[in-house]
Design an enzyme around this catalytic site. Structure first.
Site, PDB file in Angstrom:
ATOM      1  N   GLU A 156       0.844  -1.195   0.000  1.00 22.21           N
ATOM      2  CA  GLU A 156       0.000   0.000   0.000  1.00 22.21           C
ATOM      3  C   GLU A 156       0.878   1.244   0.000  1.00 22.21           C
ATOM      4  O   GLU A 156       1.880   1.306   0.719  1.00 22.21           O
ATOM      5  CB  GLU A 156      -0.922   0.034   1.218  1.00 22.21           C
ATOM      6  N   GLU A 161      -3.900  11.403   1.880  1.00 18.41           N
ATOM      7  CA  GLU A 161      -4.831  10.888   2.879  1.00 18.41           C
ATOM      8  C   GLU A 161      -4.958  11.919   3.997  1.00 18.41           C
ATOM      9  O   GLU A 161      -3.987  12.214   4.697  1.00 18.41           O
ATOM     10  CB  GLU A 161      -4.370   9.552   3.465  1.00 18.41           C
TER      11      GLU A 161
END
Length: 267
Positions: A156, A161
């Protein structure tokens, strides 16, 4: 497919900053643009992206993703080349998310995942993934632009974010120690347009280095262990609550994207 010639680090000041932290440009290689201009209209959008997550409508927050070629309530285009994801709070009981930690659904929202996957390999050893975004950052809002394993997790890489405040989390999992690497950057006015970028380079038979940039400025380097030959989805989504806190907004929340670009070197 558009091709040109690029070096290891590009984009002006970003390349200078890369050199400042000890990077060395590699020999020129064939560069391929594999995703660009996909928000110019719905035919381009739907040629390049699938609606919702790769695994369906639910994930780790309280928003359930909706969207299709005939449903643009939560995923739509506006103006010239701008994608909008809209989260709306619901007033009825829609049960719980089907994904861990199985939170109650409080919102309908939108997500896309690209048909083009990122695969770091001997053939394609370097990748660039970037875009310009207006991101919400209020409590309970959880926008993201990220890569995740198509066949397994990890790998990932989180390029954008926000988790309920004005800090962007650049994350990589796993690192060489088997844990998370996090570079957390305070961003002035996340709701204005900012450019988020990852430069990914294969460094061994199994590992890559990921260099993260905000508005053309280098902010961090992470070792990405066991990323090589692991196909990764490219995902854009507006999740809600969960790690971003609760309660979230009572009205609509908007997450905008433009100029999302993916390119790679061909060895």
């Amino acid at each position: 497919m558009v091709t040109d010639r690029r070096r290891f680090l590009i984009a002006g000041s970003a390349g200078l900053l890369g050199a400042a932290v000890g990077l060395r440009p590699a020999a020129a290689a064939t560069w391929e643009t594999v995703l660009n201009g996909s928000f110019s209209g719905y035919p381009a959008l739907e040629a390049a992206w699938h609606y919702r997550y790769p695994w369906g409508s639910d994930h780790n927050g309280t928003a359930r993703m909706y969207g299709s070629a005939s449903d643009h309530n939560h995923v739509y285009l506006e103006g010239s080349g701008v994608l909008v994801l809209r989260a709306s709070r619901i007033s009825w009981d829609e049960g719980n998310s089907s994904k861990d930690p199985y939170l109650p659904i409080h919102y309908h929202s939108g997500a896309l995942h690209a048909k083009q996957q990122v695969v770091i390999s001997d053939q394609f050893p370097q990748w660039e993934v970037r875009g310009e975004f207006q991101a919400p950052s209020a409590r309970g809002t959880w926008p993201a632009f990220w890569l995740t394993g198509a066949n397994s997790w990890p790998p990932e890489s989180d390029i954008l974010e926000y988790k309920g405040d004005a800090r962007n989390w650049f994350n990589t999992y796993k690192n060489a120690s088997g844990g998370w690497s996090n570079t957390i950057v305070n961003v002035s006015n996340p709701g204005g347009w900012h450019t988020y970028r990852a430069w990914i380079a294969k460094v061994s038979a199994t590992d890559a280095d990921i260099h993260y940039y905000l508005d053309g400025n280098w902010v961090g380097q992470h070792r990405a262990a066991n990323f090589v030959n692991k196909p990764m989805w490219i995902i854009l989504n507006l999740q809600m609550e969960g790690s971003s806190g609760a309660p979230g907004p009572s009205g609509d929340t908007f997450y905008r994207a433009r100029n999302v670009y993916v390119g790679r070197s061909r060895a």
